[in-house]
Motif scaffolding. Structure first.
Motif, short mmCIF file in Angstrom:
data_model
loop_
_atom_site.label_atom_id
_atom_site.label_comp_id
_atom_site.label_asym_id
_atom_site.label_seq_id
_atom_site.Cartn_x
_atom_site.Cartn_y
_atom_site.Cartn_z
N LYS A 1 40.76 68.73 26.87
CA LYS A 1 41.83 68.07 26.12
C LYS A 1 41.55 66.57 25.98
O LYS A 1 41.73 65.98 24.91
CB LYS A 1 43.17 68.31 26.83
CG LYS A 1 44.37 67.83 26.07
CD LYS A 1 45.66 68.18 26.81
CE LYS A 1 46.85 67.66 26.05
NZ LYS A 1 48.10 67.98 26.71
N ASP A 2 41.09 65.96 27.08
CA ASP A 2 40.78 64.53 27.07
C ASP A 2 39.62 64.22 26.12
O ASP A 2 39.66 63.25 25.38
CB ASP A 2 40.47 64.06 28.49
CG ASP A 2 40.26 62.57 28.55
OD1 ASP A 2 41.20 61.82 28.19
OD2 ASP A 2 39.16 62.13 28.95
N GLU B 1 38.73 66.00 23.50
CA GLU B 1 39.22 66.18 22.13
C GLU B 1 40.02 64.97 21.65
O GLU B 1 39.86 64.54 20.51
CB GLU B 1 40.08 67.44 22.04
CG GLU B 1 39.28 68.70 21.91
CD GLU B 1 40.13 69.94 21.71
OE1 GLU B 1 41.27 70.01 22.24
OE2 GLU B 1 39.65 70.85 21.01
N SER B 2 40.85 64.43 22.52
CA SER B 2 41.66 63.28 22.08
C SER B 2 40.83 62.01 21.98
O SER B 2 41.08 61.16 21.14
CB SER B 2 42.86 63.07 23.01
OG SER B 2 42.44 62.66 24.28
N TYR B 3 39.80 61.87 22.81
CA TYR B 3 38.96 60.67 22.81
C TYR B 3 37.91 60.71 21.69
O TYR B 3 37.50 59.68 21.17
CB TYR B 3 38.29 60.55 24.18
CG TYR B 3 37.51 59.28 24.38
CD1 TYR B 3 38.13 58.03 24.33
CD2 TYR B 3 36.14 59.32 24.61
CE1 TYR B 3 37.41 56.87 24.53
CE2 TYR B 3 35.41 58.16 24.82
CZ TYR B 3 36.05 56.94 24.77
OH TYR B 3 35.33 55.79 24.96
#
Length: 188
Positions: free
Chosen positions: A55-56, A58-60
């Protein structure tokens, strides 16, 4: 050298924090589980960390991942990242030469570039038609520095050493390895 155009975000330890304090997402002390029972007892935490990491990422939206050691976790992340089109670099090869050589095929698929620390690993991977980069072993670099410094007249006094041979006791880097292996090694 630092490149001011490069932005880092990482899961790492104190040494990484010292170099780049603002990029820590999760500390490695919260990630290391050793042994079947401990992994089983912490399986929810481990799976949660994998989910959080994805998730991290993907967001970064990084241009590349640099994975360091920790194959149980990092090979899963590498496979997922590769499927998302993210370039994957891996430092310190999993010990596939010692266990499950068939994993080399997966590594070839999910890792763009592998950096190895043991000289024979380059030849090992070549048998599988995977060109890896041998970059040397950080522990050997420390031993070399130690030996170079030992020619200084005050070296032994400054480090409270006499001239007897030195034996390194290396139980491992994980807390569990130190707690379980070090007492046995010291007894020996």
């Amino acid at each position: 050298d630092e490149d001011s155009t490069v932005d880092f975000r990482y899961w790492g330890g104190d040494k990484m924090v010292a170099v780049h304090p603002g990029g820590l997402v999760k500390h490695i002390r919260d990630l290391a589980f050793m042994g079947f029972i401990e992994v089983l007892a912490n399986i929810r935490t481990i799976l949660g960390n994998i989910k959080l990491c994805k998730k991290d990422i993907e967001s970064y939206q990084p241009d590349a991942l640099i994975l360091v050691d920790y194959p149980g976790f990092n090979l899963r992340i590498a496979e997922w990242a590769k499927s998302k089109g993210i370039k994957v670099y891996y430092y310190i090869s999993p010990q596939v030469w010692a266990w499950k050589q068939s994993r080399v095929h997966k590594i070839k698929k999910v890792v763009d570039e592998m950096f190895v620390i043991l000289p024979f690993e380059k030849a090992f991977y070549k048998k599988f038609d995977f060109d890896v980069q041998y970059v040397g072993h950080p522990l050997l670099d420390e031993i070399s520095k130690f030996n170079q410094n030992s020619t200084d007249q005050n070296f032994y006094t400054r480090n409270e050493l006499d001239k007897r041979p030195i034996i390194a006791v290396l139980p491992g880097s994980r807390k569990q390895e130190v707690l379980k292996k070090l007492p046995i090694m010291l007894d020996a």
